[in-house]
Design a protein around this motif. Structure first.
Motif, PDB file in Angstrom:
ATOM      1  N   LEU A  16      -8.589-118.309 -48.335  1.00 56.69           N
ATOM      2  CA  LEU A  16      -7.578-118.525 -49.584  1.00 56.69           C
ATOM      3  C   LEU A  16      -8.181-119.213 -50.766  1.00 56.69           C
ATOM      4  CD1 LEU A  16      -6.855-122.140 -49.695  1.00 56.69           C
ATOM      5  CD2 LEU A  16      -6.029-121.447 -47.131  1.00 56.69           C
ATOM      6  N   ARG A  17      -7.496-119.296 -51.781  1.00 62.43           N
ATOM      7  CA  ARG A  17      -8.029-120.037 -52.873  1.00 62.43           C
ATOM      8  C   ARG A  17      -7.085-120.669 -53.749  1.00 62.43           C
ATOM      9  NH1 ARG A  17     -12.191-117.041 -52.206  1.00 62.43           N
ATOM     10  NH2 ARG A  17     -11.769-114.935 -51.599  1.00 62.43           N
ATOM     11  N   PHE A  18      -7.235-121.915 -54.173  1.00 60.36           N
ATOM     12  CA  PHE A  18      -6.398-122.737 -54.955  1.00 60.36           C
ATOM     13  C   PHE A  18      -7.113-123.073 -56.185  1.00 60.36           C
ATOM     14  CE2 PHE A  18      -4.388-126.638 -56.511  1.00 60.36           C
ATOM     15  CZ  PHE A  18      -3.249-126.153 -56.698  1.00 60.36           C
ATOM     16  N   TRP A  25     -11.003-105.828 -49.045  1.00 55.20           N
ATOM     17  CA  TRP A  25     -12.004-106.036 -49.958  1.00 55.20           C
ATOM     18  C   TRP A  25     -11.525-106.932 -50.992  1.00 55.20           C
ATOM     19  CZ3 TRP A  25     -16.329-103.754 -48.694  1.00 55.20           C
ATOM     20  CH2 TRP A  25     -16.414-102.533 -47.849  1.00 55.20           C
ATOM     21  N   HIS A  26     -12.425-107.846 -51.526  1.00 62.46           N
ATOM     22  CA  HIS A  26     -12.375-108.630 -52.875  1.00 62.46           C
ATOM     23  C   HIS A  26     -13.364-108.886 -53.286  1.00 62.46           C
ATOM     24  CE1 HIS A  26     -13.246-110.879 -49.185  1.00 62.46           C
ATOM     25  NE2 HIS A  26     -13.706-111.932 -50.025  1.00 62.46           N
ATOM     26  N   GLY A  27     -13.153-108.964 -54.676  1.00 63.81           N
ATOM     27  CA  GLY A  27     -14.407-109.603 -55.729  1.00 63.81           C
ATOM     28  C   GLY A  27     -13.682-110.250 -56.814  1.00 63.81           C
ATOM     29  N   SER A  31     -17.549-107.087 -54.933  1.00 62.20           N
ATOM     30  CA  SER A  31     -16.436-106.808 -53.656  1.00 62.20           C
ATOM     31  C   SER A  31     -17.197-106.769 -52.309  1.00 62.20           C
ATOM     32  CB  SER A  31     -15.742-105.841 -53.891  1.00 62.20           C
ATOM     33  OG  SER A  31     -14.757-105.888 -54.966  1.00 62.20           O
ATOM     34  N   HIS A  32     -16.391-107.502 -51.677  1.00 65.00           N
ATOM     35  CA  HIS A  32     -17.103-107.448 -50.230  1.00 65.00           C
ATOM     36  C   HIS A  32     -16.023-107.595 -48.993  1.00 65.00           C
ATOM     37  CE1 HIS A  32     -18.293-112.028 -50.233  1.00 65.00           C
ATOM     38  NE2 HIS A  32     -16.777-111.970 -49.914  1.00 65.00           N
ATOM     39  N   ARG A  33     -15.953-107.535 -47.879  1.00 65.70           N
ATOM     40  CA  ARG A  33     -14.829-107.627 -46.977  1.00 65.70           C
ATOM     41  C   ARG A  33     -15.560-108.416 -45.599  1.00 65.70           C
ATOM     42  NH1 ARG A  33     -12.607-101.641 -45.381  1.00 65.70           N
ATOM     43  NH2 ARG A  33     -14.475-100.745 -44.400  1.00 65.70           N
ATOM     44  N   HIS A  34     -14.801-109.267 -45.034  1.00 67.69           N
ATOM     45  CA  HIS A  34     -15.063-109.969 -43.799  1.00 67.69           C
ATOM     46  C   HIS A  34     -14.097-110.297 -42.981  1.00 67.69           C
ATOM     47  CE1 HIS A  34     -14.188-113.095 -46.443  1.00 67.69           C
ATOM     48  NE2 HIS A  34     -15.038-112.915 -47.353  1.00 67.69           N
ATOM     49  N   THR A  35     -14.268-110.407 -41.720  1.00 62.35           N
ATOM     50  CA  THR A  35     -13.301-110.692 -40.648  1.00 62.35           C
ATOM     51  C   THR A  35     -12.732-112.086 -40.851  1.00 62.35           C
ATOM     52  OG1 THR A  35     -15.186-111.277 -39.239  1.00 62.35           O
ATOM     53  CG2 THR A  35     -13.989-109.136 -38.855  1.00 62.35           C
ATOM     54  N   GLU A  72     -24.289-113.041 -55.242  1.00 56.66           N
ATOM     55  CA  GLU A  72     -23.232-113.507 -54.813  1.00 56.66           C
ATOM     56  C   GLU A  72     -22.576-114.564 -55.272  1.00 56.66           C
ATOM     57  OE1 GLU A  72     -21.220-113.374 -52.372  1.00 56.66           O
ATOM     58  OE2 GLU A  72     -22.193-111.772 -51.169  1.00 56.66           O
ATOM     59  N   ARG A  73     -21.426-114.949 -54.877  1.00 58.42           N
ATOM     60  CA  ARG A  73     -20.652-116.156 -55.607  1.00 58.42           C
ATOM     61  C   ARG A  73     -21.112-117.483 -55.820  1.00 58.42           C
ATOM     62  NH1 ARG A  73     -18.692-111.851 -53.863  1.00 58.42           N
ATOM     63  NH2 ARG A  73     -16.352-111.602 -53.151  1.00 58.42           N
ATOM     64  N   ARG A  74     -20.962-118.084 -56.940  1.00 57.08           N
ATOM     65  CA  ARG A  74     -21.447-119.555 -57.335  1.00 57.08           C
ATOM     66  C   ARG A  74     -20.404-120.336 -56.592  1.00 57.08           C
ATOM     67  NH1 ARG A  74     -21.151-119.806 -62.129  1.00 57.08           N
ATOM     68  NH2 ARG A  74     -23.244-118.949 -63.019  1.00 57.08           N
TER      69      ARG A  74
END
Ligand code: GTQ
Ligand code: FE2
Length: 371
Positions: A120-122, A153-155, A112-116, A71-73
Motif C-alpha cells: 500500500l502507499r500513502f 504488475w506495478h510501476g 514494473s514488476h510483480r511480487h507475492t 529499482e525504486r528509490r
C-alpha cells in the motif's frame, strides 16, 4: 528432587548437550522460552523523524536514480529491536511489516514488476506522478491512498514537476518468514496502459455505491482512494463522540467484499481532534503510523514519543499505547497494521489499561535521531 534442580543436574545437562551435537533438542529446556506467557515482541517502540527521512532521501537522489539502479528509490525503516536479523540482510519495521519512504523525481520511471507481497502507499508530499497498477494509471496527490495486492504488475512514473514522497508498506517480513516470496520483473520496462487513466477512481466516483459487476469479489476494484472523500468521511464522523483510544478513525476497504483494501494489511486514517487525549490499550496487532498532519505525542510502554508531520513511528504487538494531540490543529495519522493476519490466525486480543484513570505513567522520553 525439585524440577529445577533436576533440570540443572549434571546428568540432564550432559544429555542435553549431546542431543545438540546430533541436531536434536530437549524440549524440557526450551519450553519456557518458546512458550512465553504473552507476546514478547523483539520489535521495540521507535520513531523516525521526517527531517531525517527527508534528508537521507535527498542525499540518495544525488547517488541513486531508478534509471541507473533499475529499482525504486525507497529507504526503509529498520527497527533496532530486530537488528538480530541483520546478519541475513536486513531488519524490518515489525516482525510482519516493512515500511519505507519512496522518492520519485520529475522525469523518473520505476520499472514494473510483480511480487507475492501486498503493498500500500500513502502520499505524503507532492503530486503529478502515477503508479500503473494492473494496466491502469493512477495519478497520485497528497493524502491519496493506493493499494497494490500481491500478484499485480506495478510501476511508477513521474511526468509532473515536483518531487513526490510517499509511504510504502508491505508484508515483506511476513512473506519472507513463511518463504512465500515470488518476484518477477516486467519484460518490457514499464507496463503500458490497458485501461483508461484513473479508471477505478471514476468507477467509484459516487463513494458508497459500487458498479454492479463488483458484487463479485475482486482483488483491487478500487486502486486509488482520493483524499477528499476520506476527509469528508472524517468530517461527518466528527459530529459524534470520538473513540476513546483512536479518535475519529476510518478504514480503507475493498468495496467488492467489505474487507481491508490490501490483503494482510489494514490501513486507517484517524483524526485526533484538537485537545484529544486518548486512553491506553494494547492489542496483538502491530502498527506503523505516519503523521499526515499536525503534532502530538504517543506514550508507548511508558515512553513518550513526540511526533509531527511526516514522522513514522512503530507500536509493537502487545505494547501499551495512548495518543494525544498536543498541537494547535487537528492531527491526522495514517496507519498500517497486521490486524488481518491476526484475524486469520484467530489471534485478535486486546486489553484496556485500567490503572491511573486509563493513562500510563510516563517514565521516559524518546530522543529521535536528527540529520
Ligand atoms: O514500489 O513496488 O518500498 O516493490 C518495496 C518494495 C516499494 C514498489 C517498496 C516494492 C516497492
Ligand atoms: Fe513492488
Amino acid at each position: 528432587m525439585e524440577a529445577n534442580a533436576f533440570l540443572q543436574s549434571e546428568q540432564v545437562k550432559q544429555f542435553s548437550s549431546e542431543l545438540e551435537k546430533v541436531n536434536l533438542g530437549p524440549l524440557w529446556h526450551a519450553i519456557p522460552q518458546l512458550m512465553n506467557h504473552q507476546p514478547k515482541p523483539e520489535a521495540v517502540p521507535y520513531l523516525w523523524k521526517w527531517e531525517l527521512l527527508h534528508a537521507k532521501l535527498m542525499e540518495a537522489s544525488t547517488i541513486f536514480t531508478p534509471d541507473r539502479g533499475g529499482e525504486r528509490r525507497a529507504i526503509y525503516i529498520q527497527n533496532p529491536g530486530l537488528a538480530y536479523k541483520k546478519p541475513w540482510g536486513w531488519a524490518s519495521a515489525t516482525q510482519t511489516l516493512y515500511a519505507a519512504i519512496q522518492l520519485i523525481l520529475p522525469g523518473e520511471t520505476a520499472p514494473s514488476h510483480r511480487h507475492t507481497q501486498s503493498a500500500l502507499r500513502f502520499i505524503s508530499k507532492g503530486k503529478g506522478a502515477y503508479s500503473i497498477v494492473d494496466g491502469e494509471r493512477l495519478y497520485m496527490e497528497e493524502g491519496d491512498f493506493l493499494t497494490t495486492p500481491g500478484g499485480l504488475w506495478h510501476g511508477h512514473s513521474h511526468p509532473g514537476t515536483e518531487p513526490m514522497f510517499w509511504l510504502d508498506c508491505l508484508d515483506i517480513p511476513f512473506m519472507y518468514g513463511i518463504n512465500g516470496t515470488f518476484f518477477e520483473s516486467y519484460p518490457d520496462h514499464i507496463q503500458q496502459p490497458e485501461r483508461p487513466d484513473d479508471y477505478s477512481a471514476w468507477r467509484y466516483r459516487g463513494g458508497m455505491v459500487r458498479p454492479i459487476s463488483d458484487r463479485t469479489e475482486k482483488k483491487a476494484p478500487l486502486g486509488l482512494y482520493k483524499w477528499k472523500p476520506t476527509a469528508e468521511a472524517l468530517e461527518g464522523l466528527s459530529r459524534f463522540e470520538p473513540d476513546p483510544y483512536d479518535g475519529v478513525a476510518v478504514e480503507y476497504f475493498n468495496p467488492s467484499n467489505g474487507k481491508n483494501a490490501t490483503p494482510n494489511i489494514a490501513s486507517w486514517m484517524q483524526k485526533l481532534p484538537r485537545g484529544f487525549e486518548g486512553l491506553a490499550h494494547r492489542h496483538t496487532h502491530s502498527v506503523i503510523y505516519h503523521v499526515f498532519r499536525g503534532s502530538g505525542t504517543t506514550v508507548i510502554d511508558g515512553t513518550r514519543f513526540d511526533w509531527s508531520q511526516g514522522d513514522i513511528f512503530v507500536v509493537p504487538p502487545w505494547a501499551l499505547h495512548e495518543h494525544a494531540n498536543t498541537g494547535t490543529e487537528d492531527a491526522l495519522l495514517f496507519s498500517a497494521s497486521d490486524l488481518p493476519l491476526m484475524e486469520r490466525l484467530d489471534l485478535v486480543r486486546g486489553e484496556t489499561y485500567e490503572r491511573n484513570r486509563g493513562r500510563q505513567e510516563v517514565t521516559g522520553r524518546f530522543s529521535p535521531i536528527l540529520p
